[in-house]
Design a protein around this motif. Sequence first.
Motif, PDB file in Angstrom:
ATOM      1  N   GLU A 146       1.906 -15.522  13.422  1.00 33.71           N
ATOM      2  CA  GLU A 146       2.251 -15.404  12.003  1.00 33.71           C
ATOM      3  C   GLU A 146       2.008 -16.715  11.275  1.00 33.71           C
ATOM      4  O   GLU A 146       1.463 -16.739  10.159  1.00 33.71           O
ATOM      5  CB  GLU A 146       3.720 -14.982  11.866  1.00 33.71           C
ATOM      6  CG  GLU A 146       3.982 -13.540  12.242  1.00 33.71           C
ATOM      7  CD  GLU A 146       5.446 -13.157  12.174  1.00 33.71           C
ATOM      8  OE1 GLU A 146       5.743 -11.961  12.337  1.00 33.71           O
ATOM      9  OE2 GLU A 146       6.295 -14.051  11.973  1.00 33.71           O
ATOM     10  N   TYR A 242       6.723  -7.671   2.049  1.00 35.10           N
ATOM     11  CA  TYR A 242       7.049  -8.848   2.842  1.00 35.10           C
ATOM     12  C   TYR A 242       7.755  -9.876   1.957  1.00 35.10           C
ATOM     13  O   TYR A 242       7.597  -9.879   0.729  1.00 35.10           O
ATOM     14  CB  TYR A 242       5.781  -9.442   3.451  1.00 35.10           C
ATOM     15  CG  TYR A 242       6.035 -10.475   4.511  1.00 35.10           C
ATOM     16  CD1 TYR A 242       6.591 -10.135   5.729  1.00 35.10           C
ATOM     17  CD2 TYR A 242       5.712 -11.826   4.292  1.00 35.10           C
ATOM     18  CE1 TYR A 242       6.839 -11.085   6.707  1.00 35.10           C
ATOM     19  CE2 TYR A 242       5.941 -12.781   5.259  1.00 35.10           C
ATOM     20  CZ  TYR A 242       6.503 -12.398   6.459  1.00 35.10           C
ATOM     21  OH  TYR A 242       6.749 -13.358   7.419  1.00 35.10           O
ATOM     22  N   LYS A 243       8.530 -10.770   2.564  1.00 31.94           N
ATOM     23  CA  LYS A 243       9.305 -11.754   1.805  1.00 31.94           C
ATOM     24  C   LYS A 243       8.422 -12.679   0.985  1.00 31.94           C
ATOM     25  O   LYS A 243       8.834 -13.187  -0.060  1.00 31.94           O
ATOM     26  CB  LYS A 243      10.185 -12.569   2.754  1.00 31.94           C
ATOM     27  CG  LYS A 243       9.406 -13.301   3.838  1.00 31.94           C
ATOM     28  CD  LYS A 243      10.329 -14.002   4.821  1.00 31.94           C
ATOM     29  CE  LYS A 243       9.534 -14.669   5.932  1.00 31.94           C
ATOM     30  NZ  LYS A 243      10.412 -15.355   6.918  1.00 31.94           N
ATOM     31  N   GLY A 248       2.291 -12.211   3.094  1.00 30.23           N
ATOM     32  CA  GLY A 248       2.195 -10.840   3.583  1.00 30.23           C
ATOM     33  C   GLY A 248       0.783 -10.303   3.524  1.00 30.23           C
ATOM     34  O   GLY A 248       0.317  -9.621   4.446  1.00 30.23           O
ATOM     35  N   GLY A 263       5.799  -8.956  12.448  1.00 29.66           N
ATOM     36  CA  GLY A 263       7.047  -8.583  11.791  1.00 29.66           C
ATOM     37  C   GLY A 263       8.134  -8.263  12.793  1.00 29.66           C
ATOM     38  O   GLY A 263       7.891  -8.131  13.990  1.00 29.66           O
ATOM     39  N   THR A 265      12.578  -8.993  13.670  1.00 23.42           N
ATOM     40  CA  THR A 265      13.788  -9.773  13.387  1.00 23.42           C
ATOM     41  C   THR A 265      13.661 -11.201  13.911  1.00 23.42           C
ATOM     42  O   THR A 265      13.136 -11.430  14.994  1.00 23.42           O
ATOM     43  CB  THR A 265      15.018  -9.107  14.024  1.00 23.42           C
ATOM     44  OG1 THR A 265      15.147  -7.764  13.530  1.00 23.42           O
ATOM     45  CG2 THR A 265      16.288  -9.872  13.683  1.00 23.42           C
ATOM     46  N   THR A 274      15.164  -9.425   9.020  1.00 24.48           N
ATOM     47  CA  THR A 274      14.201  -8.454   9.528  1.00 24.48           C
ATOM     48  C   THR A 274      13.043  -8.315   8.551  1.00 24.48           C
ATOM     49  O   THR A 274      13.251  -7.986   7.379  1.00 24.48           O
ATOM     50  CB  THR A 274      14.851  -7.084   9.757  1.00 24.48           C
ATOM     51  OG1 THR A 274      15.929  -7.222  10.688  1.00 24.48           O
ATOM     52  CG2 THR A 274      13.842  -6.092  10.314  1.00 24.48           C
ATOM     53  N   SER A 275      11.843  -8.593   9.020  1.00 25.82           N
ATOM     54  CA  SER A 275      10.644  -8.508   8.188  1.00 25.82           C
ATOM     55  C   SER A 275       9.962  -7.167   8.392  1.00 25.82           C
ATOM     56  O   SER A 275      10.026  -6.578   9.468  1.00 25.82           O
ATOM     57  CB  SER A 275       9.665  -9.642   8.548  1.00 25.82           C
ATOM     58  OG  SER A 275      10.270 -10.902   8.367  1.00 25.82           O
ATOM     59  N   THR A 276       9.300  -6.700   7.355  1.00 29.42           N
ATOM     60  CA  THR A 276       8.558  -5.445   7.430  1.00 29.42           C
ATOM     61  C   THR A 276       7.400  -5.571   8.417  1.00 29.42           C
ATOM     62  O   THR A 276       6.823  -6.656   8.557  1.00 29.42           O
ATOM     63  CB  THR A 276       8.014  -5.064   6.038  1.00 29.42           C
ATOM     64  OG1 THR A 276       7.389  -3.791   6.101  1.00 29.42           O
ATOM     65  CG2 THR A 276       7.007  -6.083   5.553  1.00 29.42           C
TER      66      THR A 276
END
Length: 321
Positions: A146, A242-243, A248, A263, A265, A274-276
Amino acid sequence: MTSSMIMVMAYLLDRWLGEVKRFHPLVGFGWLTTKIEHFFNFHHATPKTTTLILPRLLGVLSWLILCLPLPILYYYFHQNQLLFWCLDALVLYFAIGLKSLTLHALQILNPLNKKDLVTARHFCGYLVSRKTTDLSEQEISRATVESVLENGHDAAIASFFWFIIGGIPLVILHRLANTLDAMWGYKNQRFIHFGWCAARMDDLLGWPSAKVTALLYACQTNYSCSKMINALKNGYQQGRHYKSLNGGWVMATGASVLNFTLGGTAIYHGKAVTSTPLGCGNSVVKNDIFRSINLVNKAVVILIFTAFCSQLLHYFYGGNL
């Protein structure tokens, strides 16, 4: 043609020398940023009932003081001479961190290959802001990939993009804004209002370059138009949830190209977030770290090569197009 040569020289300097170990300009900028923040951000310790307008205005003023003077001065004094072409290449080299990103990722991959989770967690903590002390091999791989995909944009492609658009002044502006976001863009009591401008300006400056980065990632699908379209579709649809919208976009597209899913936790500052899901395919594994590094490096080469070809065509046929 000159701008293409400047980009090639900056790319080669980064590849040969890596990140500057001492006297990096951003170190001095970080010191100045801390001084400015301590002077202007005096409302963060007050009760929550305090109006948000003044802290935001002070944050805007601080951003303007830190980010605008240097690009303006560089633009004003810049001349079309060999000395300034060399200076352009040097500044662009300072702005990118492609080799540094690669080395940081390999510092994590190498211990993983030796089943040394303790060392891998240690170096993973250098690259990400989440808690790394209890991460599994798969979670370390996910965190690293990521970071590589997102920082491929922040630390390399964005600087080349803004150089193509507006030269070194825009490179400096983006790099300073991105650094301020990294220092002030937190949703905690200290920066929730004061860092609002820094976070929004980084989002704004990163919006077009993130889309170009996603396209550069999507181009690497072995000439499969359907896979390329699907990768960009995932970038658009998944990135919205996404945050970080820009992060994202690039992560979802890159993960789709490489056929794995990101993505889940992670623990940030003691809280589980928790991310998508981003991308499509299997769960990310340690071998995907190297694949992600290659994806980012090839994206940079494609961008420089495309700019060179475009300028070459304009040089020979510009008057007849």
